[in-house]
Motif scaffolding. Structure first.
Motif, PDB file in Angstrom:
ATOM      1  N   ARG A 174       0.834  -1.209   0.000  1.00 41.80           N
ATOM      2  CA  ARG A 174       0.000   0.000   0.000  1.00 41.80           C
ATOM      3  C   ARG A 174       0.864   1.252   0.000  1.00 41.80           C
ATOM      4  O   ARG A 174       0.596   2.215  -0.730  1.00 41.80           O
ATOM      5  N   GLU A 228       0.770   4.210  -2.766  1.00 47.72           N
ATOM      6  CA  GLU A 228       0.440   5.579  -2.384  1.00 47.72           C
ATOM      7  C   GLU A 228       1.493   6.550  -2.913  1.00 47.72           C
ATOM      8  O   GLU A 228       1.158   7.601  -3.492  1.00 47.72           O
ATOM      9  N   PRO A 232      -4.286   9.364  -4.191  1.00 52.00           N
ATOM     10  CA  PRO A 232      -4.464   7.943  -3.838  1.00 52.00           C
ATOM     11  C   PRO A 232      -5.860   7.603  -3.339  1.00 52.00           C
ATOM     12  O   PRO A 232      -6.319   6.468  -3.512  1.00 52.00           O
ATOM     13  N   THR A 233      -6.551   8.567  -2.732  1.00 52.86           N
ATOM     14  CA  THR A 233      -7.886   8.270  -2.204  1.00 52.86           C
ATOM     15  C   THR A 233      -8.882   7.975  -3.314  1.00 52.86           C
ATOM     16  O   THR A 233      -9.941   7.395  -3.063  1.00 52.86           O
ATOM     17  N   GLU A 234      -8.551   8.367  -4.550  1.00 53.49           N
ATOM     18  CA  GLU A 234      -9.433   8.097  -5.683  1.00 53.49           C
ATOM     19  C   GLU A 234      -9.120   6.761  -6.345  1.00 53.49           C
ATOM     20  O   GLU A 234      -9.837   6.329  -7.241  1.00 53.49           O
ATOM     21  N   ILE A 291      -7.461   3.885  -4.336  1.00 52.42           N
ATOM     22  CA  ILE A 291      -7.237   2.773  -3.402  1.00 52.42           C
ATOM     23  C   ILE A 291      -8.525   2.425  -2.679  1.00 52.42           C
ATOM     24  O   ILE A 291      -9.207   3.299  -2.118  1.00 52.42           O
ATOM     25  N   VAL A 292      -8.858   1.144  -2.721  1.00 53.65           N
ATOM     26  CA  VAL A 292     -10.021   0.591  -2.027  1.00 53.65           C
ATOM     27  C   VAL A 292      -9.499  -0.373  -0.968  1.00 53.65           C
ATOM     28  O   VAL A 292      -8.646  -1.215  -1.247  1.00 53.65           O
ATOM     29  N   VAL A 293     -10.004  -0.256   0.249  1.00 52.16           N
ATOM     30  CA  VAL A 293      -9.517  -1.066   1.361  1.00 52.16           C
ATOM     31  C   VAL A 293     -10.579  -2.071   1.786  1.00 52.16           C
ATOM     32  O   VAL A 293     -11.764  -1.731   1.908  1.00 52.16           O
ATOM     33  N   ALA A 330      -7.634   3.995   7.221  1.00 53.33           N
ATOM     34  CA  ALA A 330      -8.170   4.191   5.878  1.00 53.33           C
ATOM     35  C   ALA A 330      -9.341   5.166   5.879  1.00 53.33           C
ATOM     36  O   ALA A 330      -9.472   6.017   4.984  1.00 53.33           O
ATOM     37  N   THR A 340      -8.080   8.636   6.347  1.00 54.16           N
ATOM     38  CA  THR A 340      -7.395   9.130   5.149  1.00 54.16           C
ATOM     39  C   THR A 340      -8.380   9.496   4.049  1.00 54.16           C
ATOM     40  O   THR A 340      -8.099  10.355   3.206  1.00 54.16           O
ATOM     41  N   TYR A 352     -10.124   6.863   2.206  1.00 56.50           N
ATOM     42  CA  TYR A 352     -10.245   5.769   1.247  1.00 56.50           C
ATOM     43  C   TYR A 352     -11.639   5.161   1.285  1.00 56.50           C
ATOM     44  O   TYR A 352     -12.345   5.221   2.302  1.00 56.50           O
ATOM     45  N   THR A 353     -12.025   4.532   0.176  1.00 56.91           N
ATOM     46  CA  THR A 353     -13.241   3.718   0.149  1.00 56.91           C
ATOM     47  C   THR A 353     -12.957   2.439   0.919  1.00 56.91           C
ATOM     48  O   THR A 353     -11.959   1.751   0.661  1.00 56.91           O
TER      49      THR A 353
END
Length: 563
Positions: free
Chosen positions: A148, A152, A162-164, A166-168, A180, A183, A185-186
């Motif tokens: 990850r 990033e 990265p928030t657009e 990365i999916v966690v 996450a 930050t 993240y989805t």
């Protein structure tokens, strides 16, 4: 037979085990209690763990809301031209999506390694089109956290938020879940009452598969269609039949040879390998899965040829080998294959992917009861992680100087001293093979680039022929979350060949004091240390020059095997 129907047919010792154990399992109402999530089925010592690990029996229903959520997110990414899905995950977080996507013939890049060259190759592949799924049940898996971090940084360096991208996927309340969400993240939360290797139908299996384009709704339909049959206290229950064949032979046939005899599920043996080995290999007991492709010797069929569907238990005519006394052959067949198995101890297992996943999960839980172990813990996976962390803290994966160096290969041993006066790689191999018990197996453990060095897995074939014993092959650190548990916790009849190599170029991990090269060296060293602590003989071969060392290793294997 409909596409989702299951079939389990058996002959020989496998059929005897079914006849011996299924009636008692039915009388004990094991199947209905399993699907009612009864934690007492594996004894008092296992009860606390099993009480929080049984929700997988109802995932065909409870995971339904995920389908629309994942489909909607996939559409959003598609509108942005993001069509390359990378999965960063280990063990159960990666093996199920890999099979699901391969079976549906949709592309998915699985990054389940800390080998620097493999990580770099993933980073360099279509970053502008990439969506990254970061999967970790605990939220503290070091491999996944490291992957990850480099993604990033790569996104930031490319001017991408990265928030657009990365999916966690993680358990609710895990360290990763908290970080996450903070930050931006989805985040998808998985059912916390499902263990990693039983998580194929949770968010861990469905999110990356659905984003890649697999039909996850159909997968759940297939599992749901067989839930009633698998929960029935009935002699015809496929899970009871398969579980009895796996865990109930007497004397125990504990080498489970998985043969692709026409199954449509691509790579299904790799997923099953983890489920069997990590679930059963403990307390000096267990079942060793030996994934051999299309024949017990591991031969590839000639161009355009398929293995015979009846009369030879999946072996090619030109490479026959008698079934060993401690092997159970499991032929993975197509859903509509009605051929009957033949042999000394053979099982045919057929069914659609979703149905087969639920079948095997229930069957392995059944086998655990018959073997007398807790199928839901993995104590030796944790011990190897601890040993790797200790070595990483010391800044090295090596605990001793090599016994000697032959060309581009450093030779070390761990565990019992068996090298003697050996002076070459071929000598060292012979010395290791001399430690093989009559009922034992050889495990080849390669800490190399799983993609670029895929052909190394072919060494299993001449080694199996030479030793006339089961030979497994695993890429590290991938196998540590799978057969790594069996190696240390199962019967003490294995010998181990570890292959490591210097990367072409190391790769730093943002925010960490160690590199990927440091990390994978520590994982290999920790693995060897724990094996040695368990009294297992380990031959460690380190390539100081990758290309020259690999060629030298191949030549030494050919010399020893007479190829």
């Amino acid at each position: 037979m409909t596409d989702a129907d299951l079939a389990v047919t058996a002959v020989g010792a496998a059929a005897d085990a079914i006849n011996a154990h299924v009636p008692q399992l039915v009388a004990d109402k094991f199947a209905s209690k399993l699907f009612a999530q009864d934690p007492t089925l594996w004894g008092p010592a296992a009860e606390s763990e099993s009480a929080k690990r049984l929700s997988w029996v109802g995932l065909a229903t409870s995971s339904r809301p995920l389908v629309d959520q994942i489909t909607s997110l996939r559409s959003k990414f598609a509108e942005q031209g993001l069509d390359h899905v990378v999965l960063c995950g280990m063990g159960g977080s990666s093996l199920a999506p890999e099979v699901i996507c391969a079976t549906d013939d949709v592309p998915l890049t699985v990054l389940d390694s800390s080998q620097p060259d493999m990580v770099r190759a993933a980073l360099d592949d279509r970053l502008e089109q990439t969506v990254v799924v970061v999967s970790s049940k605990s939220g503290s898996t070091v491999e996944t956290d490291s992957q990850r971090r480099v993604y990033e940084q790569a996104f930031k360096d490319a001017g991408i938020d990265p928030t657009e991208r990365i999916v966690v996927v993680t358990d609710p309340g895990s360290p990763l879940d908290k970080e996450a969400r903070e930050t931006g993240y989805t985040v998808f939360n998985a059912d916390p009452d499902v263990g990693g290797r039983y998580s194929a139908l949770t968010a861990f299996g469905l999110v990356p598969s659905g984003l890649a384009g697999a039909d996850i709704g159909r997968l759940l339909d297939e599992a749901e269609s067989v839930t009633v049959a698998l929960s029935a206290d009935d002699d015809a229950n496929p899970a009871l039949r398969l579980g009895a064949a796996l865990g109930g032979t007497r004397p125990t046939r504990d080498k489970i040879v998985l043969i692709d005899a026409g199954t449509h599920a691509v790579g299904f043996g790799d997923w099953t390998e983890q489920l069997i080995a990590e679930s059963t290999g403990k307390d000096g007991k267990g079942l060793l899965p030996v994934v051999v492709g299309d024949s017990p010797t591991g031969d590839r069929p000639a161009e355009g040829r398929r293995t015979s569907q009846a009369g030879d238990a999946g072996m090619r005519d030109e490479s026959p080998r008698d079934q060993l006394a401690d092997e159970l052959w499991v032929r993975l067949v197509a859903p509509d294959d009605e051929s009957q198995p033949t042999g000394d101890a053979v099982v045919n297992v057929g069914g659609s992917l979703g149905a087969a996943m639920l079948l095997w999960e229930a069957a392995v839980a059944t086998a655990g009861r018959l073997i007398g172990i807790n199928p839901f813990d993995q104590p030796d996976v944790e011990s190897a992680k601890a040993a790797a962390r200790e070595l990483l803290g010391k800044g090295t994966g090596e605990t001793a100087a090599p016994a000697y160096t032959d060309g581009a290969v450093e030779v070390r041993s761990a565990g019992p001293d068996f090298l003697g006066d050996s002076a070459t790689v071929a000598d060292a191999l012979r010395a290791l093979f001399a430690q093989l018990p009559d009922s034992g197996y050889l495990a080849v453990m390669a800490y190399v680039d799983r993609i670029a060095d895929q052909s190394l897995a072919d060494v299993r074939i001449p080694l199996a022929r030479k030793l006339n014993r089961p030979v497994t092959f695993g890429f590290g650190p991938r196998f540590l979350h799978s057969t790594g548990q069996y190696h240390k916790g199962g019967p003490a009849d294995g010998i181990f060949l570890q292959v490591t190599t210097a990367p072409t170029e190391d790769l730093p991990i943002p925010g960490r004091e160690f590199t990927f090269g440091d990390f994978i060296a520590s994982q290999a060293g920790g693995d060897a240390k724990v094996l040695a602590d368990h009294g297992r003989p380990v031959l460690r071969l380190n390539m100081t020059d990758h290309e020259a060392g690999m060629a030298q290793l191949q030549q030494a294997i050919a010399e020893v095997c007479g190829a």
